[in-house]
Write an enzyme that holds these catalytic residues in place. Structure first.
Site, PDB file in Angstrom:
ATOM      1  N   SER A 222       0.938 -12.463 -69.447  1.00  0.00           N
ATOM      2  CA  SER A 222       2.237 -11.844 -69.158  1.00  0.00           C
ATOM      3  C   SER A 222       2.764 -12.198 -67.767  1.00  0.00           C
ATOM      4  O   SER A 222       1.998 -12.321 -66.809  1.00  0.00           O
ATOM      5  CB  SER A 222       2.082 -10.323 -69.257  1.00  0.00           C
ATOM      6  OG  SER A 222       3.209  -9.680 -68.704  1.00  0.00           O
TER       7      SER A 222
ATOM      8  N   TYR B 199       9.158 -13.711 -68.720  1.00  0.00           N
ATOM      9  CA  TYR B 199      10.320 -12.843 -68.774  1.00  0.00           C
ATOM     10  C   TYR B 199      11.382 -13.525 -67.944  1.00  0.00           C
ATOM     11  O   TYR B 199      11.121 -13.918 -66.791  1.00  0.00           O
ATOM     12  CB  TYR B 199      10.016 -11.468 -68.178  1.00  0.00           C
ATOM     13  CG  TYR B 199       9.410 -10.491 -69.162  1.00  0.00           C
ATOM     14  CD1 TYR B 199      10.011 -10.241 -70.387  1.00  0.00           C
ATOM     15  CD2 TYR B 199       8.247  -9.802 -68.847  1.00  0.00           C
ATOM     16  CE1 TYR B 199       9.453  -9.338 -71.285  1.00  0.00           C
ATOM     17  CE2 TYR B 199       7.685  -8.893 -69.741  1.00  0.00           C
ATOM     18  CZ  TYR B 199       8.305  -8.672 -70.962  1.00  0.00           C
ATOM     19  OH  TYR B 199       7.760  -7.777 -71.847  1.00  0.00           O
TER      20      TYR B 199
END
Ligand SMILES: Cc1cc2nc3c(=O)[nH]c(=O)nc-3n(C[C@H](O)[C@H](O)[C@H](O)COP(=O)(O)O)c2cc1C
Length: 405
Positions: free
Chosen positions: A143, A166
């Site tokens: 992540s 992201y």
């Protein structure tokens, strides 16, 4: 004479723990009632143990869906739609679970999906997950919100991992994240596009309100808000943002559209995979836009509410993709038979999120390894039952769709 082990196990499972804040020490002593990782018979044994060990606010962050959690439930319920269709008298003395993705071979089609802030569940977080991925040769996705930097996690994996991106509201910051992952040796960037602009994680918020600990013990810039670390609110404390001025930077960017795929591809030599699609139309657009792969995902029931379980989205995505790029899927996979069903519907691999975190929380690296072993063994048994000796031999002929039957 009182059996100490039985007593500790009783305490670890008792509601007394909630009433007496010091008692979690007992839960720790018995690893949440699961003394050895090897004792776990299925991944739910780790869930039960982890719940006793992880503080309420962090447990809420892990287990939460959004709103009324219909999508979260649908992820599990979706598997009931499909039944296996066993075959007999096939030579199943040797079963090969291995798969290749972008030229890399893994020992099975079960991947570890990116989970932000894994350090909230086990101190060594993503490093321990990576060590488990190393010993079991499984794909790990890291992540953007990880507790450890990508370089350290690659070292613990002893090989490449995929970097989950992201987007941010600042393209220069996004580029820096991408370039850092590329320089570290990631062959693939998986950009998550299912949460463009906020969400309402009710369970996380409710459980955080019951947590009596000081948030500042875990969150360096805690303001007293008892929510999961706010999107973009504490980016400066995340290792992947080290050296980046995060003033005014927020995670995800609501204005992005399909042309972002090309921009990302122009930015990097890594393969670009899109994580978070649920429809055939979007899968078609993804391939048309140049995506090298697709992950069917609803973020573990944490993005759009009252959606379908991801298993129910696989068939239409696979049909739209027409084998031009690999299709992965995650969301609610807890059994080898769940994995088998996705492969039979045409997926190339399956991601698991919460289960390996339960393993980590209860028994660190060994727990995550045991979770992978359990799932791999269950998948092997499903393959034996259906007479498939390799992943390629798992086809739609092994599946009954109750809606069509
Ligand atoms: C606590 C938690 C944190 C997550 N963090 C991320 C993340 O940082 N990036 C991302 O793309 N997906 C994230 N996800 C979604 C997972 O990658 C994955 O899609 C989902 O967990 C799969 O469902 P499962 O947990 O039911 O297996 C997160 C999910 C959870 C539960």
């Amino acid at each position: 004479m009182i059996d100490r082990r039985a007593f500790l196990t009783f305490l670890a499972g008792s509601p007394l723990l909630a009433a007496f804040p010091d008692l979690p020490a007992f839960a720790q002593a018995t690893a949440g009632g699961l003394e050895q990782a090897a004792h776990a018979l299925d991944v739910f044994d780790f869930e039960a143990a982890a719940q006793k060990l992880v503080p309420p606010a962090h447990w809420g962050y892990l287990m939460s869906g959004v709103d009324g959690e219909a999508t979260l439930r649908a992820n599990r319920e979706g598997f009931d739609r499909y039944q296996l269709r066993p075959r007999r008298f096939v030579n199943v003395s040797r079963i090969d679970l291995s798969v290749s993705l972008f030229g890399q071979t893994y020992s099975s089609p079960i991947a570890m999906s990116p989970i932000g802030s894994a350090g909230a569940f086990y101190a060594d977080g993503e490093k321990a997950a990576a060590a488990a991925a190393r010993t079991r040769n499984q794909l790990l996705m890291l992540s953007t919100q990880a507790t450890f930097p990508v370089e350290d996690v690659i070292k613990a994996r002893g090989g490449p991992i995929w970097y989950q991106l992201y987007t941010t509201n600042n393209m220069d910051v996004t580029r820096r994240l991408v370039k850092r992952a590329e320089a570290a040796g990631c062959p693939v960037v998986a950009v998550t596009i299912d949460t463009p602009n906020g969400r309402n994680t009710v369970t996380a918020t409710r459980l955080a309100r019951t947590d009596t600990r000081q948030c500042s013990a875990c969150h360096k810039d805690a303001t007293g808000d008892r929510f999961e670390p706010r999107r973009g609110g504490n980016l400066g404390t995340k290792p992947m943002f080290a050296g980046i001025d995060t003033q005014g930077v927020t995670l995800t960017e609501a204005s992005l559209t399909w042309d972002f795929v090309k921009r990302l591809k122009d930015m990097t030599s890594m393969k670009v995979v899109l994580k978070g699609l649920e429809s055939g139309e979007d899968a078609g657009l993804a391939v048309q836009s140049g995506a090298d792969g697709i992950i069917v995902s609803n973020h573990g029931g944490r993005s759009t509410e009252t959606g379908r379980g991801t298993i129910e989205c696989v068939a239409e995505v696979v049909a739209a993709v027409r084998r031009r790029v690999p299709v992965l899927v995650d969301g609610g996979f807890r059994r080898g038979t769940d994995v088998f069903k996705a492969l039979a519907l045409g997926a190339n691999a399956v991601g698991v999120g919460r289960p390996y975190i339960w393993g980590l929380a209860a028994h660190g690296q060994q727990g995550a390894e045991r979770v992978l072993d359990i799932l791999n063994n269950e998948l092997r048994l499903a393959m034996i039952g259906c007479g498939a000796t390799s992943v390629k031999e798992i086809t739609a002929a092994s599946l009954i769709d109750r809606r069509k039957a």
